[in-house]
Design an enzyme around this catalytic site. Structure first.
Site: not given
Length: 207
Positions: A46, A50, A52, A56, A159, A171
């Site tokens: 991360h 990056h 996700d 995660h 998340h 992100e």
């Protein structure tokens, strides 16, 4: 054709959580008498700009290898929102958000992606806003700092809502030079087993 590079450089000025700061070494350099140049990079999944994926925060969620690549490639909408606090449903419900959209939110925080110290009061999403986007059934959510959850979160609720709905996340995007509009996004992650995330080289191409 105009290409916007929306990726933060992986260097000593990259903000990071805890001890996740990347380390770059150059074990072989021609200037030191070697016959070639070689670099060694050590970083978390991360780091910087990056992706996700569900694994995660979802125990049985899809990993990097199983997440369809169309989450990271295709038409995307860059949308600027002016906010002083975390993103609420009210802040985004007026936007043209449709099922299957890749939404990249420009909150004016891209400048902090080149400042080494982590900005702990960065702007993220509220669970209410996350649920709104999940109900809209978007494909991908992007934001211009390191997390869609606030720094002081204790349950990572945003998340869990987004990734639990099968939505991929980008992100750490650098969007300050990109006008609002629709672009072709390419932000492909590295491919490795049981991957929960990956740095990406993200670009936008004028559609």
């Amino acid at each position: 054709m105009k290409i916007y590079d929306i990726t933060a450089s992986i260097n000593e000025n990259l903000p990071s959580y805890g001890d996740e700061r990347p380390v770059i070494k150059h074990p072989a350099q021609m200037k030191d008498g070697h016959g070639y140049n070689i670099s060694k990079l050590t970083f978390s999944s991360h780091t910087g700009t990056h992706a996700d994926v569900p694994m995660h925060f979802v125990a049985d969620g899809t990993d990097i290898e199983a997440t369809p690549l169309d989450h990271f490639y295709g038409l995307a909408k860059v949308m600027t929102i002016s906010i002083q606090n975390h993103i609420t449903k009210v802040d985004i419900q007026h936007l043209d958000i449709q099922p299957g959209d890749r939404i990249l939110l420009n909150t004016g925080q891209s400048k902090y992606m080149s400042q080494g110290n982590l900005k702990k009061d960065f702007l993220a999403l509220t669970p209410e806003a996350a649920q709104y986007l999940a109900d809209k059934k978007i494909k991908t959510l992007g934001i211009d700092y390191l997390s869609i959850d606030p720094y002081d979160t204790t349950d990572f609720g945003v998340h869990k809502i987004i990734l639990g709905s099968g939505i991929a996340v980008l992100e750490g995007l650098v969007l300050d030079a990109v006008p609002d509009g629709i672009y072709t996004l390419s932000a492909l992650p590295l491919k490795y087993p049981n991957g929960d995330g990956s740095p990406v080289r993200a670009i936008l191409v004028e559609a």
